[in-house]
Design a protein around this motif. Structure first.
Motif, PDB file in Angstrom:
ATOM      1  N   MET A   1      44.160  46.709  51.207  1.00 58.85           N
ATOM      2  CA  MET A   1      45.494  47.270  50.977  1.00 58.85           C
ATOM      3  C   MET A   1      46.113  46.630  49.736  1.00 58.85           C
ATOM      4  O   MET A   1      45.912  45.449  49.470  1.00 58.85           O
ATOM      5  CB  MET A   1      46.394  47.032  52.193  1.00 58.85           C
ATOM      6  N   ARG A   2      46.872  47.432  49.007  1.00 58.63           N
ATOM      7  CA  ARG A   2      47.550  46.961  47.806  1.00 58.63           C
ATOM      8  C   ARG A   2      49.053  47.005  48.015  1.00 58.63           C
ATOM      9  O   ARG A   2      49.583  47.968  48.543  1.00 58.63           O
ATOM     10  CB  ARG A   2      47.202  47.837  46.606  1.00 58.63           C
ATOM     11  N   ASP A  18      47.075  52.150  50.717  1.00 61.01           N
ATOM     12  CA  ASP A  18      45.674  51.933  51.042  1.00 61.01           C
ATOM     13  C   ASP A  18      44.812  52.333  49.845  1.00 61.01           C
ATOM     14  O   ASP A  18      45.325  52.719  48.783  1.00 61.01           O
ATOM     15  CB  ASP A  18      45.278  52.685  52.317  1.00 61.01           C
ATOM     16  N   GLU A  19      43.496  52.247  49.990  1.00 60.69           N
ATOM     17  CA  GLU A  19      42.590  52.512  48.873  1.00 60.69           C
ATOM     18  C   GLU A  19      42.697  53.945  48.368  1.00 60.69           C
ATOM     19  O   GLU A  19      42.422  54.232  47.210  1.00 60.69           O
ATOM     20  CB  GLU A  19      41.146  52.208  49.282  1.00 60.69           C
ATOM     21  N   CYS A  58      47.638  41.624  51.569  1.00 59.12           N
ATOM     22  CA  CYS A  58      47.487  42.593  50.475  1.00 59.12           C
ATOM     23  C   CYS A  58      47.269  41.892  49.138  1.00 59.12           C
ATOM     24  O   CYS A  58      47.712  40.761  48.942  1.00 59.12           O
ATOM     25  CB  CYS A  58      48.750  43.445  50.352  1.00 59.12           C
ATOM     26  N   SER A  59      46.609  42.591  48.224  1.00 56.65           N
ATOM     27  CA  SER A  59      46.721  42.200  46.826  1.00 56.65           C
ATOM     28  C   SER A  59      48.136  42.545  46.380  1.00 56.65           C
ATOM     29  O   SER A  59      48.734  43.502  46.873  1.00 56.65           O
ATOM     30  CB  SER A  59      45.692  42.952  45.969  1.00 56.65           C
ATOM     31  N   TRP A 277      45.633  46.035  40.404  1.00 62.83           N
ATOM     32  CA  TRP A 277      44.394  45.464  40.931  1.00 62.83           C
ATOM     33  C   TRP A 277      43.211  46.416  40.797  1.00 62.83           C
ATOM     34  O   TRP A 277      42.118  46.087  41.230  1.00 62.83           O
ATOM     35  CB  TRP A 277      44.588  45.043  42.378  1.00 62.83           C
ATOM     36  N   SER A 278      43.427  47.570  40.173  1.00 58.94           N
ATOM     37  CA  SER A 278      42.310  48.472  39.908  1.00 58.94           C
ATOM     38  C   SER A 278      41.869  48.419  38.454  1.00 58.94           C
ATOM     39  O   SER A 278      40.967  49.113  38.041  1.00 58.94           O
ATOM     40  CB  SER A 278      42.693  49.916  40.264  1.00 58.94           C
TER      41      SER A 278
END
Length: 282
Positions: A1-2, A18-19, A58-59, A277-278
């Motif tokens: 989770m972000r 979520d992703e 989470c990140s 974070w991606s």
């Protein structure tokens, strides 16, 4: 989770994704203005509380006014916030015991609109936020362009091109200079012109100034698309009048760069922060 955090001068907004990008939780709290220590403690507290409510670690990505200096690690250009001049990333990471990623709020806006918004599929996206100020962010092939000095896309604090004698030297700006684009195209600037000239003339002048400002972006960056966000992005006429004016100023025989409204509006900033974070870290 972000988790994405939109850290502003008046509010802290958080969203857990979520992703797949589905939103599981969102909340907003006021930004404390009783000093840096109180604001830092509240930021850490609300992040931890949001994680507890989401039931998962989470990140964390944070979008904020200004940027963090690559050399000193201190926040700069985050005017009217308690974080300016402070080692916010270092201090927050110490409190939360993990890496936190930061980016300028306009960069976060541009990133999300490039990944899953009005600029999706474009090679080069310039995201422009027109509200109380004028911010900008650049995304190339899905990756943020932060720049060596962490100021890529800061078009609002360059001079308005081709000023008339009446415009020169321009209104004073809080950055300490005069004639910044922000002082000609932002919401307060438009309101000031309407009060002085009337709505019709003020709108015409605002459109021309915006075309001049964007022509500079097109000349040096040549983006596929300019995505407009902030309060002024809701002015429908801008999407027809400004592109029609651009050929007067752009150094090209044709101008195919399109000007479009942000698809996700105010949500782009907090969602873009989560998406830090991606992409590769700075």
């Amino acid at each position: 989770m972000r988790m994405g955090v939109d850290l502003g001068g008046t509010k802290i907004e958080l969203a857990v994704l979520d992703e797949a990008g589905s939103e599981h939780l969102r909340r907003r709290v006021p930004t404390p203005h009783t000093g840096y220590d109180a604001a830092l403690a509240e930021l850490a507290r609300v992040i931890e509380q949001t994680e507890r409510d989401a039931g998962v670690c989470c990140s964390v990505g944070i979008g904020m006014p200004g940027a963090i200096s690559p050399r000193s690690g201190r926040v700069f250009n985050a005017y009217n916030t308690p974080f300016n001049g402070r080692r916010l990333k270092h201090d927050l990471e110490e409190k939360l015991k993990r890496e936190i990623r930061f980016a300028n709020d306009a960069n976060c806006f541009a990133l999300y609109e490039a990944i899953d918004g009005a600029g999706k599929g474009a090679g080069v996206v310039f995201g422009a936020i027109l509200g109380t100020g004028a911010g900008g962010g650049i995304v190339v092939d899905g990756e943020l362009l932060r720049g060596h000095n962490a100021i890529a896309g800061e078009w609002g604090h360059t001079p308005l091109p081709w000023m008339s004698a009446e415009e020169h030297p321009g209104p004073p700006c809080y950055c300490g200079r005069a004639g910044c684009i922000e002082q000609f195209v932002s919401g307060p600037a438009l309101k000031r012109e309407i009060a002085a000239r009337g709505e019709e003339l003020a709108n015409e002048l605002h459109e021309d100034r915006l075309a001049r400002a964007f022509s500079m972006v097109v000349n040096f960056l040549d983006p596929d698309v300019i995505v407009l966000g902030g309060g002024l992005s809701n002015i429908e006429r801008l999407y027809t009048t400004v592109p029609r004016l651009l050929p007067r100023y752009v150094y090209s025989q044709t101008v195919d760069t399109v000007l479009v409204r942000a698809e996700h509006g105010d949500a782009s900033g907090v969602r873009g922060a989560a998406m830090l974070w991606s992409v590769p870290p700075s």
